[in-house]
Motif scaffolding. Structure first.
Motif, PDB file in Angstrom:
ATOM      1  N   GLN A 140       0.819  -1.219   0.000  1.00  0.00           N
ATOM      2  CA  GLN A 140       0.000   0.000   0.000  1.00  0.00           C
ATOM      3  C   GLN A 140       0.852   1.269   0.000  1.00  0.00           C
ATOM      4  OE1 GLN A 140      -2.449   0.583   3.532  1.00  0.00           O
ATOM      5  NE2 GLN A 140      -4.137   1.213   2.229  1.00  0.00           N
ATOM      6  N   THR A 141       1.925   1.283   0.804  1.00  0.00           N
ATOM      7  CA  THR A 141       2.707   2.504   0.966  1.00  0.00           C
ATOM      8  C   THR A 141       3.861   2.640  -0.017  1.00  0.00           C
ATOM      9  OG1 THR A 141       4.113   1.469   2.638  1.00  0.00           O
ATOM     10  CG2 THR A 141       2.164   2.681   3.422  1.00  0.00           C
ATOM     11  N   ASN A 142       4.446   1.519  -0.440  1.00  0.00           N
ATOM     12  CA  ASN A 142       5.584   1.519  -1.358  1.00  0.00           C
ATOM     13  C   ASN A 142       5.418   0.407  -2.386  1.00  0.00           C
ATOM     14  OD1 ASN A 142       6.724   2.408   1.520  1.00  0.00           O
ATOM     15  ND2 ASN A 142       7.932   3.405  -0.067  1.00  0.00           N
ATOM     16  N   PRO A 143       4.464   0.547  -3.305  1.00  0.00           N
ATOM     17  CA  PRO A 143       4.151  -0.546  -4.231  1.00  0.00           C
ATOM     18  C   PRO A 143       5.284  -0.923  -5.188  1.00  0.00           C
ATOM     19  CG  PRO A 143       2.947   1.442  -4.822  1.00  0.00           C
ATOM     20  CD  PRO A 143       3.625   1.719  -3.519  1.00  0.00           C
ATOM     21  N   ASP A 144       6.306  -0.081  -5.322  1.00  0.00           N
ATOM     22  CA  ASP A 144       7.428  -0.415  -6.202  1.00  0.00           C
ATOM     23  C   ASP A 144       8.342  -1.484  -5.608  1.00  0.00           C
ATOM     24  OD1 ASP A 144       6.536   1.402  -8.085  1.00  0.00           O
ATOM     25  OD2 ASP A 144       7.826   3.019  -7.367  1.00  0.00           O
ATOM     26  N   PHE A 145       8.237  -1.716  -4.298  1.00  0.00           N
ATOM     27  CA  PHE A 145       9.072  -2.727  -3.654  1.00  0.00           C
ATOM     28  C   PHE A 145       8.455  -4.108  -3.821  1.00  0.00           C
ATOM     29  CE2 PHE A 145      10.785   0.999  -1.623  1.00  0.00           C
ATOM     30  CZ  PHE A 145      12.106   0.673  -1.401  1.00  0.00           C
ATOM     31  N   LYS A 146       9.275  -5.059  -4.223  1.00  0.00           N
ATOM     32  CA  LYS A 146       8.852  -6.447  -4.415  1.00  0.00           C
ATOM     33  C   LYS A 146       9.749  -7.350  -3.583  1.00  0.00           C
ATOM     34  CE  LYS A 146       6.005  -5.057  -7.601  1.00  0.00           C
ATOM     35  NZ  LYS A 146       4.793  -4.484  -7.139  1.00  0.00           N
ATOM     36  N   ILE A 147       9.191  -8.434  -3.071  1.00  0.00           N
ATOM     37  CA  ILE A 147       9.986  -9.358  -2.254  1.00  0.00           C
ATOM     38  C   ILE A 147      11.040 -10.040  -3.120  1.00  0.00           C
ATOM     39  CG2 ILE A 147       8.465 -11.362  -2.496  1.00  0.00           C
ATOM     40  CD1 ILE A 147       9.096 -11.655   0.681  1.00  0.00           C
ATOM     41  N   ASP A 148      12.222 -10.216  -2.551  1.00  0.00           N
ATOM     42  CA  ASP A 148      13.332 -10.883  -3.230  1.00  0.00           C
ATOM     43  C   ASP A 148      13.690 -12.114  -2.411  1.00  0.00           C
ATOM     44  OD1 ASP A 148      15.678 -11.748  -4.376  1.00  0.00           O
ATOM     45  OD2 ASP A 148      16.742  -9.849  -4.158  1.00  0.00           O
ATOM     46  N   LYS A 149      13.377 -13.281  -2.943  1.00  0.00           N
ATOM     47  CA  LYS A 149      13.641 -14.533  -2.235  1.00  0.00           C
ATOM     48  C   LYS A 149      14.925 -15.197  -2.700  1.00  0.00           C
ATOM     49  CE  LYS A 149       8.803 -15.427  -1.240  1.00  0.00           C
ATOM     50  NZ  LYS A 149       7.691 -16.357  -1.312  1.00  0.00           N
ATOM     51  N   ASN A 150      15.719 -14.494  -3.505  1.00  0.00           N
ATOM     52  CA  ASN A 150      16.945 -15.084  -4.041  1.00  0.00           C
ATOM     53  C   ASN A 150      18.069 -15.175  -3.017  1.00  0.00           C
ATOM     54  OD1 ASN A 150      15.848 -15.446  -6.610  1.00  0.00           O
ATOM     55  ND2 ASN A 150      16.323 -13.342  -7.177  1.00  0.00           N
ATOM     56  N   ALA A 151      18.117 -14.223  -2.096  1.00  0.00           N
ATOM     57  CA  ALA A 151      19.194 -14.212  -1.107  1.00  0.00           C
ATOM     58  C   ALA A 151      18.844 -15.114   0.071  1.00  0.00           C
ATOM     59  CB  ALA A 151      19.432 -12.792  -0.619  1.00  0.00           C
ATOM     60  N   VAL A 152      19.811 -15.928   0.491  1.00  0.00           N
ATOM     61  CA  VAL A 152      19.614 -16.799   1.642  1.00  0.00           C
ATOM     62  C   VAL A 152      20.731 -16.516   2.633  1.00  0.00           C
ATOM     63  CG1 VAL A 152      19.534 -19.180   2.451  1.00  0.00           C
ATOM     64  CG2 VAL A 152      18.529 -18.583   0.236  1.00  0.00           C
ATOM     65  N   ASN A 153      20.357 -16.246   3.887  1.00  0.00           N
ATOM     66  CA  ASN A 153      21.316 -15.996   4.941  1.00  0.00           C
ATOM     67  C   ASN A 153      20.910 -16.866   6.120  1.00  0.00           C
ATOM     68  OD1 ASN A 153      22.586 -14.915   7.294  1.00  0.00           O
ATOM     69  ND2 ASN A 153      22.938 -13.011   6.193  1.00  0.00           N
ATOM     70  N   HIS A 154      21.791 -17.758   6.527  1.00  0.00           N
ATOM     71  CA  HIS A 154      21.467 -18.691   7.598  1.00  0.00           C
ATOM     72  C   HIS A 154      21.737 -18.109   8.986  1.00  0.00           C
ATOM     73  CE1 HIS A 154      20.568 -21.781   4.693  1.00  0.00           C
ATOM     74  NE2 HIS A 154      21.712 -21.513   4.079  1.00  0.00           N
ATOM     75  N   THR A 155      22.351 -16.927   9.047  1.00  0.00           N
ATOM     76  CA  THR A 155      22.639 -16.284  10.319  1.00  0.00           C
ATOM     77  C   THR A 155      21.462 -15.459  10.805  1.00  0.00           C
ATOM     78  OG1 THR A 155      24.962 -16.169   9.686  1.00  0.00           O
ATOM     79  CG2 THR A 155      24.270 -14.802  11.539  1.00  0.00           C
ATOM     80  N   TYR A 156      20.813 -14.734   9.888  1.00  0.00           N
ATOM     81  CA  TYR A 156      19.711 -13.854  10.241  1.00  0.00           C
ATOM     82  C   TYR A 156      18.426 -14.310   9.555  1.00  0.00           C
ATOM     83  CZ  TYR A 156      23.381 -10.648  11.730  1.00  0.00           C
ATOM     84  OH  TYR A 156      24.452 -10.077  12.353  1.00  0.00           O
ATOM     85  N   LYS A 157      17.313 -14.099  10.223  1.00  0.00           N
ATOM     86  CA  LYS A 157      16.005 -14.360   9.623  1.00  0.00           C
ATOM     87  C   LYS A 157      15.434 -13.004   9.222  1.00  0.00           C
ATOM     88  CE  LYS A 157      11.696 -16.737  10.434  1.00  0.00           C
ATOM     89  NZ  LYS A 157      10.919 -17.580  11.340  1.00  0.00           N
ATOM     90  N   TYR A 158      15.221 -12.827   7.924  1.00  0.00           N
ATOM     91  CA  TYR A 158      14.734 -11.534   7.449  1.00  0.00           C
ATOM     92  C   TYR A 158      13.946 -11.681   6.152  1.00  0.00           C
ATOM     93  CZ  TYR A 158      18.677 -11.744   4.214  1.00  0.00           C
ATOM     94  OH  TYR A 158      19.567 -12.122   3.241  1.00  0.00           O
ATOM     95  N   LEU A 159      13.226 -10.615   5.849  1.00  0.00           N
ATOM     96  CA  LEU A 159      12.566 -10.471   4.552  1.00  0.00           C
ATOM     97  C   LEU A 159      13.329  -9.409   3.789  1.00  0.00           C
ATOM     98  CD1 LEU A 159       8.843 -10.189   5.709  1.00  0.00           C
ATOM     99  CD2 LEU A 159       9.977 -12.214   4.803  1.00  0.00           C
ATOM    100  N   LYS A 160      13.527  -9.649   2.502  1.00  0.00           N
ATOM    101  CA  LYS A 160      14.236  -8.673   1.670  1.00  0.00           C
ATOM    102  C   LYS A 160      13.291  -8.185   0.573  1.00  0.00           C
ATOM    103  CE  LYS A 160      18.247  -8.181  -1.362  1.00  0.00           C
ATOM    104  NZ  LYS A 160      19.385  -8.896  -1.988  1.00  0.00           N
TER     105      LYS A 160
END
Length: 138
Positions: free
Chosen positions: A40-60
């Motif tokens: 709703q606030t920033n529709p140009d941003f799309k989720i990127d599931k390509n990056a995997v980091n086993h140290t941190y749990k995050y959404l990119k």
């Protein structure tokens, strides 16, 4: 147009904008809430599931148009604890303007705000090729 519409429409618009502005504090939200507010606030941003980091749990989330990335760091129970917004220097003036308008300046490249009785800090850090804005609960 009916005469009452010219009064009702601005009021509805004000309520909508107030909801959007107050919802931009993602700390405390789960992934579904983050996705809904960001859409709703920033529709140009799309989720990127390509990056995997086993140290941190995050959404990119990435915005390829203006070269920005937002990382939402999550607990094991999927609750956002802090946010890092990284951007190309071409966006720094717009970002500082937005931070100055939305938050209280508390020092050099730092701001603060209160949301639902909780205090938060915002810090802009200038790196060599990009800058980062970090949002944290105090």
């Amino acid at each position: 147009m009916h005469p009452s519409v010219k009064y009702i429409l601005p009021v509805l618009l004000l309520f909508a904008l107030t909801g959007i502005c107050s919802s931009q504090n993602f700390i405390g939200m789960n992934p579904d809430q983050i996705a809904a507010v960001l859409k709703q606030t920033n529709p140009d941003f799309k989720i990127d599931k390509n990056a995997v980091n086993h140290t941190y749990k995050y959404l990119k989330y990435v915005d390829k148009i203006s070269e920005q990335t937002i990382l939402f760091f999550l607990t094991e129970k999927n609750i956002c604890t802090y946010v890092r917004w990284m951007s190309d220097y071409s966006n720094i003036n717009d970002m500082v303007d937005m931070l100055n308008k939305k938050y209280k300046k508390s020092g050099t490249n730092t701001w603060s705000f209160n949301d639902k009785g909780q205090n938060f800090s915002v810090k802009l850090e200038e790196e060599e090729w990009y800058f980062t804005v970090t949002f944290r609960k105090n």
